[in-house]
Design a protein around this motif. Structure first.
Motif, PDB file in Angstrom:
ATOM      1  N   HIS A  34      -4.169   2.278   9.814  1.00  0.00           N
ATOM      2  CA  HIS A  34      -4.127   2.802   8.635  1.00  0.00           C
ATOM      3  C   HIS A  34      -2.841   2.417   7.764  1.00  0.00           C
ATOM      4  CE1 HIS A  34      -3.588   5.997   5.824  1.00  0.00           C
ATOM      5  NE2 HIS A  34      -5.181   6.466   5.795  1.00  0.00           N
ATOM      6  N   VAL A  35      -3.187   2.205   6.555  1.00  0.00           N
ATOM      7  CA  VAL A  35      -2.085   1.786   5.684  1.00  0.00           C
ATOM      8  C   VAL A  35      -0.656   2.424   5.913  1.00  0.00           C
ATOM      9  CG1 VAL A  35      -2.634   2.834   3.494  1.00  0.00           C
ATOM     10  CG2 VAL A  35      -1.704   0.733   3.339  1.00  0.00           C
ATOM     11  N   ALA A  58      -3.076  -3.883   6.961  1.00  0.00           N
ATOM     12  CA  ALA A  58      -3.572  -2.817   7.701  1.00  0.00           C
ATOM     13  C   ALA A  58      -5.108  -3.074   8.059  1.00  0.00           C
ATOM     14  CB  ALA A  58      -3.654  -1.467   6.815  1.00  0.00           C
ATOM     15  N   THR A  89      -0.001  -4.291   1.808  1.00  0.00           N
ATOM     16  CA  THR A  89      -0.139  -3.309   2.876  1.00  0.00           C
ATOM     17  C   THR A  89      -1.457  -2.966   3.382  1.00  0.00           C
ATOM     18  OG1 THR A  89       0.316  -1.406   1.613  1.00  0.00           O
ATOM     19  CG2 THR A  89       2.340  -2.392   2.492  1.00  0.00           C
ATOM     20  N   THR A  90      -2.314  -3.044   2.313  1.00  0.00           N
ATOM     21  CA  THR A  90      -3.940  -2.828   2.580  1.00  0.00           C
ATOM     22  C   THR A  90      -4.478  -3.917   3.341  1.00  0.00           C
ATOM     23  OG1 THR A  90      -4.067  -1.450   0.672  1.00  0.00           O
ATOM     24  CG2 THR A  90      -5.968  -2.227   1.589  1.00  0.00           C
TER      25      THR A  90
END
Length: 58
Positions: free
Chosen positions: A14-15, A8, A4-5
């Motif tokens: 933002h994550v 993002a 997810t990072t």
């Protein structure tokens, strides 16, 4: 598999936004939306919709 990072960073969001959007997708499409067979169904449905909207010659 991207985290997810990673997602993002690629989307410049933002994550937590990524996580919230994935939860919303799960609610809309069902929790199995990312299972292989279900993902194929969704991809085919989206492609067929695109063909129906744009026409075969577009």
């Amino acid at each position: 598999m991207p985290t997810t990072t990673d997602i993002a960073k690629a989307l410049h969001i933002h994550v937590n936004t990524v996580v919230q959007r994935l939860v919303r997708i799960g609610r809309l499409l069902g929790e199995d939306w990312n299972a292989l067979a279900r993902a194929l169904e969704l991809q085919l449905a989206l492609r067929l919709r695109l063909l129906a909207v744009s026409g075969p010659g577009a």
